[in-house]
Design a protein around this motif. Structure first.
Motif, short mmCIF file in Angstrom:
data_model
loop_
_atom_site.label_atom_id
_atom_site.label_comp_id
_atom_site.label_asym_id
_atom_site.label_seq_id
_atom_site.Cartn_x
_atom_site.Cartn_y
_atom_site.Cartn_z
N ASN A 410 0.82 -1.20 0.00
CA ASN A 410 0.00 0.00 0.00
C ASN A 410 0.86 1.26 0.00
O ASN A 410 0.60 2.21 -0.74
CB ASN A 410 -0.94 0.00 1.21
CG ASN A 410 -2.06 -1.02 1.04
OD1 ASN A 410 -2.19 -1.60 -0.04
ND2 ASN A 410 -2.83 -1.26 2.07
N LYS A 411 1.91 1.23 0.82
CA LYS A 411 2.79 2.40 0.85
C LYS A 411 3.49 2.58 -0.51
O LYS A 411 3.62 3.69 -1.03
CB LYS A 411 3.81 2.26 1.97
CG LYS A 411 4.78 3.44 2.02
CD LYS A 411 5.55 3.56 3.29
CE LYS A 411 6.51 4.78 3.27
NZ LYS A 411 6.74 5.45 2.01
N LEU A 412 3.90 1.47 -1.06
CA LEU A 412 4.59 1.49 -2.35
C LEU A 412 3.73 2.15 -3.42
O LEU A 412 4.18 3.03 -4.17
CB LEU A 412 4.92 0.05 -2.75
CG LEU A 412 5.87 -0.17 -3.91
CD1 LEU A 412 7.25 0.36 -3.59
CD2 LEU A 412 5.95 -1.68 -4.23
N ASN A 413 2.47 1.73 -3.50
CA ASN A 413 1.60 2.27 -4.54
C ASN A 413 1.17 3.71 -4.26
O ASN A 413 0.99 4.51 -5.17
CB ASN A 413 0.40 1.35 -4.73
CG ASN A 413 0.78 0.13 -5.54
OD1 ASN A 413 0.89 0.21 -6.76
ND2 ASN A 413 1.01 -0.99 -4.86
N ALA A 419 4.58 10.03 -6.88
CA ALA A 419 5.74 10.28 -7.74
C ALA A 419 5.29 10.55 -9.17
O ALA A 419 5.75 11.49 -9.83
CB ALA A 419 6.69 9.09 -7.70
N VAL A 420 4.37 9.76 -9.65
CA VAL A 420 3.89 9.89 -11.02
C VAL A 420 3.19 11.24 -11.22
O VAL A 420 3.48 11.97 -12.16
CB VAL A 420 2.94 8.72 -11.35
CG1 VAL A 420 2.08 9.04 -12.55
CG2 VAL A 420 3.73 7.45 -11.57
N ILE A 426 1.59 13.17 -16.28
CA ILE A 426 0.27 12.54 -16.34
C ILE A 426 -0.42 12.74 -14.99
O ILE A 426 0.22 13.13 -14.01
CB ILE A 426 0.33 11.01 -16.66
CG1 ILE A 426 1.04 10.25 -15.53
CG2 ILE A 426 1.01 10.77 -17.99
CD1 ILE A 426 0.94 8.73 -15.68
N PHE A 427 -1.72 12.48 -14.96
CA PHE A 427 -2.47 12.54 -13.70
C PHE A 427 -3.31 11.28 -13.59
O PHE A 427 -4.09 10.97 -14.48
CB PHE A 427 -3.35 13.79 -13.66
CG PHE A 427 -4.02 14.02 -12.32
CD1 PHE A 427 -3.41 14.82 -11.36
CD2 PHE A 427 -5.25 13.44 -12.02
CE1 PHE A 427 -4.02 15.04 -10.12
CE2 PHE A 427 -5.86 13.65 -10.78
CZ PHE A 427 -5.25 14.46 -9.83
N GLU A 463 9.03 5.63 -12.83
CA GLU A 463 8.88 6.00 -11.42
C GLU A 463 8.88 4.75 -10.54
O GLU A 463 9.38 4.78 -9.41
CB GLU A 463 7.61 6.82 -11.21
CG GLU A 463 7.60 8.18 -11.91
CD GLU A 463 8.75 9.09 -11.47
OE1 GLU A 463 9.14 9.02 -10.29
OE2 GLU A 463 9.26 9.84 -12.33
N ALA A 464 8.34 3.67 -11.06
CA ALA A 464 8.37 2.41 -10.31
C ALA A 464 9.81 1.94 -10.13
O ALA A 464 10.22 1.52 -9.04
CB ALA A 464 7.54 1.35 -11.03
#
Lengths: 471, 471
Positions: A410-413, A419-420, A426-427, A463-464
């Motif tokens: 969850n934190k990662l996403n 970041a994205v 993009i949004f 970003e990943a």
């Protein structure tokens, strides 16, 4: 030291940097606009300069081909021309008499759209039903909830308000909860029934029946069911036919919210998603989402317009007129919350005529194909996972955590979304499904092409990589 | 015979006559538009031809300089440009994050307007209060009624809903009654207190105090008072200071509806009409009525924005974001009924900047002078009577019946309204005051000049002569 700074060293209070970044912070505009309105006229040039320099930098660009957040908010030439025409006439069409064309065009165009969606004839204006343009799906669900509330209270007495029960899945838009708050339905009588991934977050008719039986045995009064075709989180599709039959056999009002996915149902190959709509008392789709009609334009149809009118009408002397008194006309003021209303049917009419049905179907199919393309890209990268089956033009996915650790995932996403979006390229937005933080990639902006999808995916991958590399 | 008909005899089914007159009848458009949307695109030319031939003949021209009905609905170049800009960006500004500029410009411009109206600082966004653009005054009174309802129910428990009592004069706009219906306030607890000509249809503080005392002694709970500055029927002005003190001492929410007359209060010489607004919890004026801002744009200010948010907020996962979670921003979705919202502050901002305060004050004064002019014309014709003192730009008048017979007078004025509007030259509307049918002549269209007033009066005189002559 001072010279050093001027030559490229630390510039903690650089005016240009401030201008460039300040709009990302709450309150950015307060500091750069005057404290009060001017006494004397300013030039249009000055105003437009301010639009460019101060307003546009603080705009989230919903019309950008790189906007994939929430659900789309379509603009188009036809929609824009319709808005211009409406703003030029600037009529206030609350009653038929205050602009017959506004009421009648709205009835006609909503009949057109109903036929395009193959809604049952009961929803057409020729009978007891008809369509109306609301501002938003929130207002649509509110007015039908009120109609349903007052219909049942006329039967059982208004003291029974505290016994009325509303049903929907836990994936239902928060607009229903808000409508209940407004209408005085007790929060403990709002059943947002649990869904899960095993049936793709659709509402199970068995779960519904069980909940109703339980409430009835406790002396409560089930009166309203809201089903969704294309939920906000993940485009889940509730099984209308089975749910509708249950609602009907319990004397409940059955509302279908297809705010986003309704547009797709103009294509024969997607129409089956609203099979069962014949059981519904009301049906809603937002032409301002994915149907090229500028915001706002939310189409609502009801089978019994009288139920709306009984709940929402007032009849002050200053609005009385022959046509209304003779009951010869539709006065849309009695189908909605506000009194005044704009001439919104013009833009929907222009969209339908200037583009035609076949082009509109192509438009929808193109976005769905683009979403399929994105889904394929995600599936090819083993670091990611598509979370729910893609049904329309939304892809729900997430980055897999290195260990199978949910908190970490969850934190990662969450960080990936941040970041994205911080790249400004993009949004996108997010949701949570079964406790998991999920990224939503909603295709549907009018200018989005395959190259935008490809670029967007590259931003996500990059970003990943950065995030995973920094762990 | 057939030849005779062609040469000018009876033409019962003449196509041109049908086209010319059919729009005056309900359902005129159904017969002349297709039954369904086209499969293929149509040309813009065809569409515009239809606008000219089919839509415009059915439009009630609110922007005509000869429109004197209801209250005005102002359009302007600035308002139109603002609408265009808003339609072009087509953002959906429900939360700060979905377009920071939209939220922040709205806060700023409503602060500007509040200062222009000399509202107390409590209504400014720097403190606990602030302004918000609603669609209409109906939505404004609804959201504050809900905020007030939920505030009192949090204190006394939600089972007390049936004990809540609302107060207003019998001249209050029907929007309040509708808000009560929506919010579940029992109709028998809505006190629309009697007014009369002796105090020009204003609400008497004594009558209010008596009603409150009576209800309290019966175990009911007074919780909401709505006062009006410029009622819809006759521009009556309720005495805000005295009413407000009574509301405050009884722990009630005090709302001031200045939907129409608020605009006049930007002029120092009319500002006294809202003296006492410092006692109010909320204040509303419609910039779309008499302030050159295209419909819709209804400005609402509250002293305690938290009361609105507590009543109207929802917090679904898919809308969560850092700025909102950190409570650093205003999310206007929680101040209104719908979720989505347009970028409406642009047009109000453009009106204020492109025209400037002094011109806007002149604009108001000019209309009031035109109304005075009309009042003078009516007073000079002994067949007519001005019914209530003119306060702003509305003149209430009627044709005196030949005998002092009320029924006859009512029929006479009803027929006069009908005759005048049937000429197609001007449009006026009516009300009933103390049982008398009254004609309303509301000056306020942007293009109205003295010559339009003079011509309108001539139409009224001529139609009156015809009517009186035929008796």
């Amino acid at each position: 030291m001072w010279d050093d700074n001027r030559d490229g060293g630390l510039r903690p209070m650089d005016a240009e940097q401030l201008r460039e970044h300040a709009h990302k912070m709450p309150g950015y505009l307060r500091g750069i606009l005057p404290d009060s309105a001017p006494n004397h006229p300013e030039s249009l040039e000055d105003i437009f300069n301010d639009v460019r320099a101060k307003i546009l930098p603080g705009v989230t660009h919903w019309q950008s081909p790189n906007f994939f957040g929430y659900y789309p908010s379509n603009s188009s030439i036809a929609g824009f021309l319709g808005e211009m025409l409406s703003a030029g006439l600037n009529i206030v069409g609350f009653s038929w008499i205050t602009s017959p064309a506004a009421t009648e065009l709205e009835m006609t165009v909503l009949d057109w759209l109903a036929k395009l969606l193959k809604l049952p004839d009961d929803f057409l204006s020729a009978g007891e039903g008809g369509g109306v343009i609301q501002g938003t799906a929130s207002e649509a669900v509110l007015v039908v909830l009120l109609a349903a509330r007052d219909r049942i209270l006329r039967r059982v007495g208004k003291k029974a308000l505290e016994k009325l029960v509303v049903y929907a899945s836990d994936q239902t838009h928060s607009a229903l909860q808000k409508a209940c708050q407004i209408g005085g339905i007790h929060p403990e009588n709002c059943r947002f029934l649990k869904t899960d991934s095993s049936i793709n977050y659709a509402l199970s008719p068995d779960v519904l029946r069980e909940a109703i039986a339980h409430d009835v045995s406790n002396g409560l009064i089930p009166f309203f069911l809201c089903a969704t075709v294309g939920t906000t989180s993940s485009t889940a599709v509730d099984p209308l036919l089975f749910l509708g039959k249950t609602a009907k056999s319990n004397g409940m009002w059955f509302h279908v919210d297809a705010a986003y996915a309704g547009s797709a149902c103009i294509c024969p190959e997607y129409r089956h998603h609203i099979d069962g709509v014949e059981e519904a008392d009301s049906f809603n789709m937002n032409a301002h989402k994915w149907f090229l009609t500028n915001f706002d334009c939310s189409a609502l149809w009801v089978k019994d317009r009288n139920a709306l009118v009984q709940s929402l009408s007032t009849n002050p002397e200053f609005l009385k007129n022959k046509a209304s008194q003779a009951n010869m006309v539709v006065d849309y003021k009695d189908w909605q919350i506000p009194l005044g209303r704009r001439f919104r049917s013009l833009k929907l009419w222009m969209v339908l005529r200037l583009y035609g049905i076949e082009n509109l179907q192509c438009y929808i199919r193109n976005h769905i194909n683009l979403a399929k393309h994105f889904e394929g890209l995600v599936a090819q990268d083993p670091r990611f996972e598509v979370v729910t089956p893609r049904v329309f033009s939304l892809v729900c996915f997430h980055l897999l955590p290195s260990q199978n650790n949910e908190d970490h995932g969850n934190k990662l996403n969450h960080d990936l979304l941040d970041a994205v979006n911080s790249t400004g390229k993009i949004f996108i937005s997010h949701t949570v499904l079964s406790g998991k933080y999920i990224l939503r990639f909603a295709v549907g902006a009018p200018l989005t092409e395959e190259r935008h999808i490809t670029s967007a995916w590259k931003v996500l991958q990059e970003e990943a990589s950065t995030l995973l590399g920094s762990l």
